[in-house]
Design an enzyme around this catalytic site. Sequence first.
Site, PDB file in Angstrom:
ATOM      1  NE  ARG A  48       6.114   5.491   0.565  1.00 42.85           N
ATOM      2  CZ  ARG A  48       6.470   5.108   1.773  1.00 42.85           C
ATOM      3  NH1 ARG A  48       7.549   5.634   2.358  1.00 42.85           N
ATOM      4  NH2 ARG A  48       5.791   4.210   2.436  1.00 42.85           N
ATOM      5  CB  ALA A  99      -0.547   7.896   6.285  1.00 40.20           C
ATOM      6  NE  ARG A 116      -0.991   7.755  -2.869  1.00 46.07           N
ATOM      7  CZ  ARG A 116      -0.165   6.886  -2.274  1.00 46.07           C
ATOM      8  NH1 ARG A 116       0.873   7.316  -1.599  1.00 46.07           N
ATOM      9  NH2 ARG A 116      -0.400   5.588  -2.346  1.00 46.07           N
ATOM     10  CD  GLN A 141       5.464   1.124  -1.749  1.00 50.90           C
ATOM     11  OE1 GLN A 141       5.497  -0.026  -2.167  1.00 50.90           O
ATOM     12  NE2 GLN A 141       4.480   1.950  -2.060  1.00 50.90           N
ATOM     13  CG  ASP A 149      -1.910   4.491   4.205  1.00 56.07           C
ATOM     14  OD1 ASP A 149      -1.367   3.382   4.315  1.00 56.07           O
ATOM     15  OD2 ASP A 149      -1.362   5.480   3.678  1.00 56.07           O
ATOM     16  CG  ASN A 167      -0.357  -0.421   6.097  1.00 51.19           C
ATOM     17  OD1 ASN A 167      -0.018   0.755   6.002  1.00 51.19           O
ATOM     18  ND2 ASN A 167       0.525  -1.399   6.180  1.00 51.19           N
ATOM     19  CE  LYS A 168       1.385   0.625  -0.423  1.00 57.72           C
ATOM     20  NZ  LYS A 168       0.675   1.378  -1.492  1.00 57.72           N
TER      21      LYS A 168
HETATM   22  O1  MRU Z   1       1.514   3.949  -1.130  1.00 54.19           O
HETATM   23  P1  MRU Z   1       2.351   4.364   0.039  1.00 54.19           P
HETATM   24  O2  MRU Z   1       3.791   4.032  -0.125  1.00 54.19           O
HETATM   25  O3  MRU Z   1       2.103   5.794   0.437  1.00 54.19           O
HETATM   26  O4  MRU Z   1       1.815   3.454   1.240  1.00 54.19           O
HETATM   27  C1  MRU Z   1       2.352   3.637   2.520  1.00 54.19           C
HETATM   28  C2  MRU Z   1       1.824   2.698   3.523  1.00 54.19           C
HETATM   29  O5  MRU Z   1       0.964   1.879   3.268  1.00 54.19           O
HETATM   30  C3  MRU Z   1       2.350   2.864   4.932  1.00 54.19           C
HETATM   31  O6  MRU Z   1       2.417   1.638   5.586  1.00 54.19           O
HETATM   32  C4  MRU Z   1       1.412   3.805   5.700  1.00 54.19           C
HETATM   33  O7  MRU Z   1       1.233   4.995   5.010  1.00 54.19           O
HETATM   34  C5  MRU Z   1       1.899   4.083   7.051  1.00 54.19           C
HETATM   35  S1  MRU Z   1       3.274   5.162   7.034  1.00 54.19           S
HETATM   36  C6  MRU Z   1       3.766   5.509   8.586  1.00 54.19           C
END
Ligand code: MRU
Length: 353
Positions: A51, A53, A95, A202, A243, A253-254
């Site tokens: 996981r 991006a 995704r 995470q 993302d 982002n998350k």
């Molecule tokens: O659902 P995830 O764990 O894939 O979400 C990840 C994030 O939101 C990260 O902050 C984002 O992908 C940036 S990673 C360099």
Amino acid sequence: MGTVPETLRWIGDEAGHCELIEQTLLPSRLEYLSVEDLETMRDAILRLAVRGAPAIGIAAAYGIVLGLRGLADTAFRDDIDRAFAHARERLASARPTAVNLFAALDRMEERLHRDGDGSPRDVRRSLLQEALAIHEEDRAMCDALGREGAALVEDGDRLLTHCNAGALATGGRGTALAVMYTAHEQGKTISVWVDETRPLLQGARLTAWELGRAGVPATLICDGAAASLMAAGRVDRVFTGADRIARNGDAANKIGTYGVAALAKVHGIPFYVVAPSTTFDLSLASGDLIPIEERPSDEVTQILGRPAAPKGQAAYNPAFDVTPASLITGLVTEKGVVTPVTEEGILQLLSRE
Ligand code: MRU
């Protein structure tokens, strides 16, 4: 400084396979999952075994190579194109939010258009070269992001981050966490508040683990604790990943990142988004056009697989939110920093060689 983990790697030649850290087991166990076929790769992306991006993009590129593995040596161009289209569709539907996934698939398709007339083996070899190049470029971008972002960090800074934008989310040292690794290596004294990042933790499971291994001082907090820490003057700067970033600088982002950015604004704390150019989607004018993944509600009603709500409780689980550009102090890219965040600034920076 300790080591950062190698999140995924390709083993062998074009008939080889991918290994990736099974992130659902962290922090209790560090184990590599051997991914030998397309559906296992799709499932790994869906389950968040891999996981973040940039890492999703690299995994998808390797997934394409795996998707063409079953072709007979006598297969024709039509068969190759069909297998590619199938693999692309399966990976693209895993995704929706991280644009790196689609950018990587587009690059693989361009390579197919260029080299698709060879034997199935030659095509696979050429596609593997492209996937390895995507991986290598991401590694280099992470290093550059670290350098660009560390210049914004001052000695003694107490930083805050949300989710995991580290080595576990990329092919290199991360985006937001690369900034912290670099500042730490430069001898700056820093400490990091790590949001636990519900629902899938995470921050707690991955970011705290990564920073700990690297020897960067980190303190885990509940997501709800950020506000009072900021009010008490205990946060100097925020760095997160992204993302997908729209043309006007709105950044997905998350889930929860938007809240952190709004809080930072209220308290006058600089809020930076750190992302490689592959995370920008210039085809989208603004963030409201970014597709937001909705994940199963049991991720909210459970914590680490155990019930955390009454049986049958309704829950809503958007995996990402969009932080408006107006709340972002700067976008840190491998080509430099856009500040203030404007469409003109973004277009100008990204057009740099
Ligand atoms: O659902 P995830 O764990 O894939 O979400 C990840 C994030 O939101 C990260 O902050 C984002 O992908 C940036 S990673 C360099």
